[in-house]
Write an enzyme that holds these catalytic residues in place. Structure first.
Site, short mmCIF file in Angstrom:
data_model
loop_
_atom_site.label_atom_id
_atom_site.label_comp_id
_atom_site.label_asym_id
_atom_site.label_seq_id
_atom_site.Cartn_x
_atom_site.Cartn_y
_atom_site.Cartn_z
N ASP A 1 -60.10 4.74 -40.77
CA ASP A 1 -59.35 4.47 -39.54
C ASP A 1 -59.98 3.25 -38.91
O ASP A 1 -61.02 3.35 -38.26
CB ASP A 1 -59.41 5.68 -38.61
CG ASP A 1 -58.78 5.40 -37.24
OD1 ASP A 1 -58.11 4.35 -37.09
OD2 ASP A 1 -58.97 6.22 -36.32
N LYS A 46 -58.57 -6.00 -33.33
CA LYS A 46 -57.35 -5.45 -33.93
C LYS A 46 -56.10 -5.88 -33.15
O LYS A 46 -55.01 -5.96 -33.72
CB LYS A 46 -57.45 -3.93 -33.97
CG LYS A 46 -56.30 -3.21 -34.64
CD LYS A 46 -56.58 -1.72 -34.71
CE LYS A 46 -55.43 -0.94 -35.29
NZ LYS A 46 -55.74 0.51 -35.39
N GLU A 71 -50.98 5.41 -38.98
CA GLU A 71 -51.95 6.28 -38.33
C GLU A 71 -51.38 7.65 -37.95
O GLU A 71 -52.01 8.69 -38.23
CB GLU A 71 -52.53 5.57 -37.11
CG GLU A 71 -53.45 4.42 -37.49
CD GLU A 71 -53.82 3.52 -36.33
OE1 GLU A 71 -53.39 3.83 -35.17
OE2 GLU A 71 -54.51 2.51 -36.53
N ASP A 91 -49.75 9.12 -30.48
CA ASP A 91 -50.98 8.39 -30.82
C ASP A 91 -51.20 7.24 -29.84
O ASP A 91 -50.59 6.18 -29.97
CB ASP A 91 -50.90 7.88 -32.26
CG ASP A 91 -52.18 7.19 -32.72
OD1 ASP A 91 -53.11 7.06 -31.90
OD2 ASP A 91 -52.25 6.78 -33.89
#
Length: 629
Positions: free
Chosen positions: A8, A69, A168, A190
């Site tokens: 992850d 990211k 994810e 999420d």
């Protein structure tokens, strides 16, 4: 069978896991932690990654990169506003790309992410006792093609074989549903550090089928932190006429304190932000301090618009799946920001259900990635698990009038392949430019261009006669491949992709070599540090022996003390030759001293001394010395 791991790669923290005994397990890093901060620092010739990089951020803000990211696979015009909030310098690169400037050297977001991946895999390899190469990396479900491709390239730069890029929320559902029986419809909510995803899945009989996905790649915990940063800075500026956001060191401290305050407000009704010596008065040069109390109510007021933004993706995902909230059996919370009480309230309000908190929001994604890695590698303990995922955004081409002609609509099951026939708009047109787009808006200019394909060599024909066959092919990673050929003449045409949002093959190869060189240099630096530390430990041991051997000859003590002092000087010099010479001399003097002490022991107490007993493996003295006759 070689092991594959699941990673992850998070905005704030990253986690790595592996299948062990039929279950996914998180692998602790070298520091013994289950999560690794996604932070990379450049300090002289060294590259620091993880907690060690995070600890020095306040003193090295302009060379400490975090939340990278949010920039990976993006164009400058997409992130220029976010870039302005960072203590480090983010700038526009060639072709509208994003680059981080550290001391005059530019780094692509993929390079920075590769450093985090390299750290994760190196630590995991050490723990597992074997070199890890094969990985599954997760990405937000709402990542577009460029962001997915860039994430895969980050893995390649780190020297890894990326088996799959998996969404994810889908990974989290794999972790949740691995041992559950029966049929369920699950909504995965999420909310991570940088992105927000909602995915609806149907689970049953080993099949994990994604029905729809939606999200917001510009919404995450970092945005909630930023509201606290802005509030603190504004309050300070009212009293002191100075904007702390203009000082990189002060800004870094504000960011760290704001994240901490957000976390504390998840369990308490108020928290105090205290930052002594945050800056100096420019006129009097006296230190200035910041201290403010932030209540949960004020925090929710500051973030009210962000909280409202989480509603639409949930409603969109339900509509795309042709479901209502009553059709959902479980709501799974993933991502650290779902711990915010107001977020939980909104989830319950939208779905009418109490969120299921049986999975660890920080680890579920990595655990699911490990399951996917196990499936790919043929782990027999997993049985027959089938994962059916979808593409998050519509893909199409630009046509006459500046419109988008959809080829593959959002929430289409992947892998997917679609072919359409297009033609020319003018007589004797020798070539066409095919603009590949991703997005939901009707006008091409309002969507994201993934690349432009030049098809040339079309024979002279009237408008509308040529048949240009365009094929869109999305692989299991959700990455798009496009081909085209002119059918009327029977001649295939070449396609050139000009994608300025990711690195080309040559850039990737160059960065792979650079990463390998850095890894070799890091190994040399590590060995050098270890030699220095070993000598320093030996020096401390020698001084300890001098203290403990009260009855030893004074001249022997003085000789050993001199060798210890020389060792200390060698450590400070950081000279490899001096360190090696000092190490050898100190070892010899310490051995001589301890042998003499052992031989003198019978006279002192009438007994023998066995100096080799209960020694650790790394101690200098590793032999059993017998007492003298």
């Amino acid at each position: 069978m070689p092991k594959a791991v699941g990673i992850d790669l998070g905005t704030t923290n990253s986690v790595i896991s592996v299948m062990e005994g039929g279950r996914p397990e998180v692998i602790v890093n070298a520091e013994g932690a289950r999560t690794t901060p996604s932070v990379v620092a450049f300090k002289g010739d060294e590259r620091l990654v993880g907690q060690i990089a995070r600890r020095q951020a306040a003193l090295n803000p302009q060379a400490t990169i975090f939340e990278i990211k949010r920039f990976i696979g993006r164009r400058w015009d997409e992130v220029s506003q976010e870039a302005g909030r960072s203590p480090f310098k983010v700038k526009e690169g060639a072709g509208g790309s994003v680059r981080v400037d550290v001391n005059g050297k530019e780094y692509a977001p993929e390079q920075v992410s590769a450093e985090v991946l390299r750290k994760l895999v190196a630590d995991a390899s050490a723990k597992l006792g074997e070199k890890i190469v094969d990985v599954v990396i997760t990405v937000p479900a709402y990542f577009d093609n460029s962001q997915r491709e860039a994430t895969k390239q980050a893995g390649e730069i780190a020297g890894l074989n990326v088996l799959r890029v998996i969404n994810e929320p889908t990974a989290a559902a794999l972790a949740y549903g691995l041992e559950r029986k029966g049929n369920e419809t699950v909504l995965v909510f999420d909310l991570g550090g940088g992105t927000f995803d909602v995915t609806i899945l149907e689970l049953g009989d080993g099949v994990f089928e994604v029905k729809s996905t939606s999200g917001d790649t510009h919404l995450g915990g970092a945005d909630f932190d930023q509201r606290i940063v802005d509030w603190l800075a504004t309050e300070f500026q009212k009293e002191n006429s100075f904007d702390l956001r203009k000082d990189p060191q002060a800004l870094q401290r504000l960011i760290e304190a704001s994240e901490k305050a957000k976390i504390e407000l998840s369990s308490g009704s108020e928290t105090t932000v205290s930052l002594p010596f945050i800056t100096f008065d420019p006129e009097t040069r006296t230190p200035q301090h910041l201290e403010r109390t932030l209540t949960r109510a004020k925090f929710e007021e500051l973030t009210a618009d962000l909280l409202r933004r989480v509603r639409h993706p949930v409603e969109q995902a339900l509509a795309d799946a042709k479901m209502s909230a009553s059709d959902i059996n479980e709501v799974i919370l993933v991502g650290g920001s779902t711990r915010i009480p107001a977020v939980k309230r909104i989830v319950k309000d939208i779905t009418g259900k109490e969120p299921n908190e049986s999975v660890n929001p920080d680890e579920a994604v990595a655990l699911g990635a490990a399951v996917q890695a196990g499936i790919i590698m043929g782990d027999s303990s997993l049985g027959d698990i089938v994962l059916v995922d979808v593409t998050p955004l519509t893909l199409g081409v630009e046509v006459k009038g500046g419109m988008i002609a959809p080829m593959i609509t959002r929430n289409t099951t992947v892998p997917a392949k679609k072919t359409e026939i297009y033609t020319t708009a003018a007589n004797n047109q020798p070539g066409v430019e095919i603009n590949v787009l991703q997005g939901e808006r009707p006008m091409a200019s309002d969507n994201k261009s993934l690349g432009r394909f030049n098809l040339e060599g079309i024979p002279p024909m009237a408008a509308g006669r040529p048949q240009i066959e365009v094929t869109f092919d999305i692989d299991a990673n959700g990455i798009l491949h496009v081909t085209a050929k002119e059918k009327t003449s029977g001649k295939e045409a070449s396609i050139r992709i000009d994608n300025t949002t990711t690195l080309d093959k040559n850039d990737v190869e160059k960065m792979v070599k650079e990463a390998e060189q850095n890894a070799a240099a890091d190994k040399i630096r590590k060995e050098k540090v270890e030699k220095r530390n070993n000598l320093d430990s030996l020096r401390v041991q020698a001084l300890s022996q001098i203290e403990e051997s009260a009855g030893a000859d004074q001249s022997a003590k003085d000789t050993l003390k001199t060798a210890a002092d020389e060792a200390e000087e060698a450590v400070r010099s950081d000279d490899d030759t001096k360190i090696a010479d000092a190490q050898k001399k100190l070892e010899e003097e310490l051995r001589t001293f301890m042998t003499a002490a052992q031989q003198a022991a019978p006279a002192a107490d009438g007994g023998g001394v066995d100096l080799g007993k209960d020694k650790k493996d790394d101690d200098v003295i590793d032999a059993d010395f017998k007492p003298a006759d």
